[in-house]
Design an enzyme around this catalytic site. Structure first.
Site, PDB file in Angstrom:
ATOM      1  N   ALA A  79       0.819  -1.221   0.168  1.00 17.97           N
ATOM      2  CA  ALA A  79       0.199  -0.128  -0.012  1.00 17.97           C
ATOM      3  C   ALA A  79       0.858   1.314  -0.052  1.00 17.97           C
ATOM      4  CB  ALA A  79      -0.900   0.067   1.224  1.00 17.97           C
ATOM      5  N   ASP A 172      17.587  -3.368  10.083  1.00 17.95           N
ATOM      6  CA  ASP A 172      18.474  -2.810   9.189  1.00 17.95           C
ATOM      7  C   ASP A 172      17.663  -1.156   9.317  1.00 17.95           C
ATOM      8  OD1 ASP A 172      20.147  -1.984   7.183  1.00 17.95           O
ATOM      9  OD2 ASP A 172      18.940  -2.871   5.552  1.00 17.95           O
TER      10      ASP A 172
END
Length: 262
Positions: A79, A172
């Site tokens: 989305a 990360d």
């Protein structure tokens, strides 16, 4: 794969042209109406499925992420989140709440840091878990390029790392994987696993981009013990080995500084 072709394969209708977005060093990314389409040239098997699992894991733990509409070996359809104002205090609240959660044990499914494959692992003592799951695969992959630093890296993990308890991690968390959406701060591109929060803190500190106010609010909500602060360079070694792997020996200086600070 062409983003419109990927949408067709996913059974989703394109609502406008494919507009390129910044996709970092790994993926090509487009906005197509209410969708974001990610593809890559010859991605390693499982890359996008691992990303989708990580997004779902963060969402289940209360973190705002883009919804996954479809995932396959060829790519990922998410989305589109409308952009909003920077909200570093809100991000600090999100991450403090995430890192405060306690999971049953350390846990990592097989996944990736960038496109580098990492093995799955479950349970056990934290230092061995982190070294064998995160550091060792990259150390073996980069050994011949480390100009003699390999044994020094090995020695870093003969001392135990501090353990506050198993917490869900982005994995990360550089500033490029933070997105300020209209609804509030969101996280992108995780390398999710359950470990110690120092891993996320180390990556945030490594390349900067998080302002002082973020750290003030995070520290008020979830103070960082001195022993965790002292361990951050040993966590940064993991990410710097990845940079040597992907980008070359220009990162050896930073790696040596992290080793020396450990």
């Amino acid at each position: 794969m062409d983003p419109l072709a990927l949408l067709r394969k996913a059974g989703l209708e394109a609502e406008g042209p494919a507009l390129p977005l910044h996709g970092g060093d790994i993926s090509r990314v487009w906005r197509v109406g209410r969708f974001v389409v990610k593809t890559a040239q010859d991605p390693p098997p499982g890359l996008f499925r691992a990303e989708a699992r990580g997004l779902q894991a963060l969402a289940e733990r209360g973190v705002r992420v883009p919804r996954v509409h479809w995932v396959g070996e060829e790519g990922l359809v998410l989305a589109y989140l409308e952009p909003g104002p920077e909200d570093w205090e809100g991000l600090a609240r999100t991450l403090a709440a995430l890192h405060r959660r306690r999971e049953g044990s350390y846990l990592a499914e097989p996944g990736f840091l960038g496109t580098f494959p990492l093995p799955g692992r479950e349970g056990g003592e934290w230092t061995a878990f982190f070294y064998e799951r995160c550091v060792l695969p990259l150390l073996e992959a980069t050994w011949d390029r480390l100009q003699g630093l390999g044994p020094k890296v090995e020695a870093l993990y003969q001392r135990p790392l501090p353990a506050e308890g198993p917490a869900p991690l982005h994995g990360d968390l550089w500033h490029g994987n933070v997105y300020f959406a209209r609804e509030g701060p969101a996280l992108l591109d995780p390398s999710f696993f359950v470990g110690e929060r120092g891993v996320d803190l180390a990556m945030m500190r490594l390349f900067g981009g998080f302002p002082r106010r973020f750290w003030e609010v995070y520290g008020e909500l979830y103070p960082v013990p001195e022993e965790v602060e002292r361990a951050l360079p040993r966590y940064q070694v993991y990410y710097l080995l990845a940079h040597v792997h992907f980008f070359g020996q220009g990162y050896l200086g930073a790696l040596w500084r992290a080793i020396s600070a450990s």
